[in-house]
Write an enzyme that holds these catalytic residues in place. Structure first.
Site, short mmCIF file in Angstrom:
data_model
loop_
_atom_site.label_atom_id
_atom_site.label_comp_id
_atom_site.label_asym_id
_atom_site.label_seq_id
_atom_site.Cartn_x
_atom_site.Cartn_y
_atom_site.Cartn_z
N ARG A 50 26.84 49.49 50.80
CA ARG A 50 26.73 49.48 49.43
C ARG A 50 25.30 49.78 49.26
O ARG A 50 24.67 50.56 49.78
CB ARG A 50 26.69 47.80 48.99
CG ARG A 50 26.26 46.74 49.89
CD ARG A 50 24.83 46.74 50.40
NE ARG A 50 24.11 46.62 49.30
CZ ARG A 50 22.69 46.96 49.00
NH1 ARG A 50 22.07 47.52 50.27
NH2 ARG A 50 22.16 46.86 48.18
N GLY A 51 24.93 49.79 47.72
CA GLY A 51 23.71 50.44 47.22
C GLY A 51 24.19 52.13 46.76
O GLY A 51 25.07 52.67 47.36
N ALA A 52 23.59 52.26 45.54
CA ALA A 52 24.29 53.48 44.81
C ALA A 52 24.29 54.83 45.68
O ALA A 52 25.28 55.47 45.93
CB ALA A 52 23.69 53.61 43.56
N ARG A 87 34.34 50.89 43.10
CA ARG A 87 33.26 50.16 42.33
C ARG A 87 33.02 51.02 41.19
O ARG A 87 33.09 52.13 41.29
CB ARG A 87 31.96 49.79 43.38
CG ARG A 87 32.39 49.01 44.48
CD ARG A 87 31.27 48.51 44.98
NE ARG A 87 30.29 47.76 44.13
CZ ARG A 87 29.21 47.26 44.63
NH1 ARG A 87 28.46 47.70 45.63
NH2 ARG A 87 28.76 46.32 43.83
N GLN A 199 21.15 40.10 48.56
CA GLN A 199 21.05 41.42 49.01
C GLN A 199 19.39 41.31 49.39
O GLN A 199 18.94 41.83 50.33
CB GLN A 199 21.34 42.64 48.28
CG GLN A 199 22.67 42.95 48.14
CD GLN A 199 23.30 42.44 46.92
OE1 GLN A 199 22.85 41.42 46.51
NE2 GLN A 199 24.09 42.88 46.19
N ASP A 240 21.37 51.88 39.65
CA ASP A 240 22.80 52.20 40.26
C ASP A 240 23.38 53.17 38.91
O ASP A 240 24.21 54.28 39.36
CB ASP A 240 23.77 51.15 40.01
CG ASP A 240 23.47 50.05 40.95
OD1 ASP A 240 22.51 49.49 40.95
OD2 ASP A 240 23.99 50.18 42.09
N ASN A 250 20.84 48.14 36.80
CA ASN A 250 20.39 47.97 38.16
C ASN A 250 21.07 46.56 38.58
O ASN A 250 21.45 45.83 37.80
CB ASN A 250 18.96 47.81 38.48
CG ASN A 250 18.63 47.86 40.09
OD1 ASN A 250 19.27 48.44 40.83
ND2 ASN A 250 17.84 46.98 40.61
N LYS A 251 20.98 46.00 39.56
CA LYS A 251 21.56 44.75 39.97
C LYS A 251 21.12 43.56 39.12
O LYS A 251 20.15 43.57 38.69
CB LYS A 251 21.03 44.24 41.55
CG LYS A 251 21.25 42.85 41.95
CD LYS A 251 23.00 42.87 42.16
CE LYS A 251 23.57 43.99 42.84
NZ LYS A 251 24.84 43.75 42.56
#
Ligand code: MRU
Length: 357
Positions: A50-52, A87, A199, A240, A250-251
């Site tokens: 995960r993570g862009a 995603r 996270q 992201d 973002n998150k």
């Protein structure tokens, strides 16, 4: 560890790729081999990776796996669509897939497999280089903050995990932190736990502990209080997808930190590698926001005192939960973007990057 750079998250080999299964951290550091497009799609969808930036690189390797198995146009298009559906929010996914398809399209099928592996490697290597450059530019910000308040650590607040685990190497938001730590600039990181998937608690805190960087885990709701008390010198988060006008997706929870930062005069910086920039979107309102399972909100997973990993429910029966996984911080709340080309004002993104993406 050498300030973050030595840690890599994905490696080609044995006809596939090896990844770190991030769903098992921080309790278990386990590698996993992905050898089919199905494996890769599953790993992205359930967030083993995960993570862009890492989502983009993993998808690129997925296309290399696809091109080795069946390099026909039809097979590549099916693989590309399958990976793209995993995603929705991180633009790096579509960016990497488009780049892979663009490189492969004009080649005769027999040459596609080898070229695809080389291009995926190039995407991965570029990610490490971009993040290293972000680290250098962000280091200057941390050094400047330290010069303003010598004699104590620079207190950085970060959200989610924009660390080396979220990239191929270095991390985006953490690259300046690792470089500051390595350069002897005293730095302390407030780590937002980042509900619902934690996270921050499970990944960022683990990374920083491994690297020996002083840090303190906080509940997501603590940031505003700490900023009012003067305990945060700057916020530094990842993204992201950032739109042409500088709106930052973002998150979930990032926006609230930006609001608190503005109210307290705390600079709010966003680490942005150019593959995360989406100049096709006029504003952040157009970013597709991923809605994830309600169970991520109603339940928590952790390790029991006797070492078992257990998931337990927090809420009573009959309570529904919503789980938007990202939010948009409007450009006017962003002090600056820390990019591989330097520190860029939100309204200067098109001027700085237009024509290159
Ligand atoms: O849902 P995740 O864990 O993939 O979300 C990750 C983030 O929001 C990160 O901050 C972002 O991808 C930047 S990573 C360098």
């Amino acid at each position: 560890m050498s300030g973050g750079s030595a840690r890599r998250t994905i490696w080609a080999g044995d006809g596939g790729v090896a990844i770190i299964d991030q769903t098992r951290l921080p309790h278990d550091f386990a590698m996993r081999h992905l050898s089919t497009v199905d494996d890769v799609a599953e790993a992205i969808a359930v967030m083993r990776v995960r993570g862009a930036p890492l989502i983009g690189a993993t998808a690129a390797y997925g296309m290399a796996i696809a091109a080795s198995a069946d390099p026909s146009d039809a097979a590549l298009e099916i693989a590309c669509a399958q990976l793209f559906a995993t995603r929705p929010t991180a633009v790096n996914l579509g960016w990497a897939l488009q780049r892979m398809m663009g490189v492969l399209a004009d080649l005769p099928p027999p040459r596609r497999g080898e070229t695809a592996w080389a291009e995926a490697e190039a995407i991965a290597a570029e990610d490490v280089a971009l993040n290293g450059a972000i680290g250098e530019h962000g280091l200057a910000l941390i050094e400047a903050s330290h010069a303003e308040r010598p004699g104590r650590p620079v207190n950085v607040l970060t959200h989610c995990n924009a660390g080396w685990l979220a990239t191929v190497g270095w991390g985006t938001a953490t690259a300046p932190i690792y470089k500051a730590h390595a350069a002897g600039v005293p730095v302390h990181v407030w780590v937002d736990e980042t509900r619902p998937r934690n996270q921050g608690a499970s990944l960022t805190a683990w990374e920083l502990a491994e690297a020996g960087v002083p840090h303190t885990l906080i509940a997501d709701n603590a940031g505003g209080h700490l900023m009012r008390r003067g305990a945060v010198d700057l916020c530094l988060v990842g993204t992201d997808r950032t739109a042409a006008n500088g709106d930052v997706c973002n998150k979930i929870g990032t926006y609230l930190k930006a609001l608190a930062a503005r109210d307290n005069g705390v600079p709010f910086y966003v680490a942005l590698p150019s593959p995360t920039l989406d100049l096709s979107l006029a504003s952040g309102d157009e970013v597709p926001i991923e809605e994830r399972a309600a169970q991520e909100v109603t339940d928590v997973t952790g390790r029991t005192s006797d070492g078992r990993i257990e998931t337990v429910r927090l809420v009573g029966a009959g309570t529904a939960a919503a789980n938007p996984a990202f939010d948009v911080t409007p450009a006017h709340l962003v002090t600056a973007l820390v990019t591989e080309r330097g520190i860029v004002a939100p309204d200067a993104l098109v001027r700085t990057f237009g024509g290159t993406r």
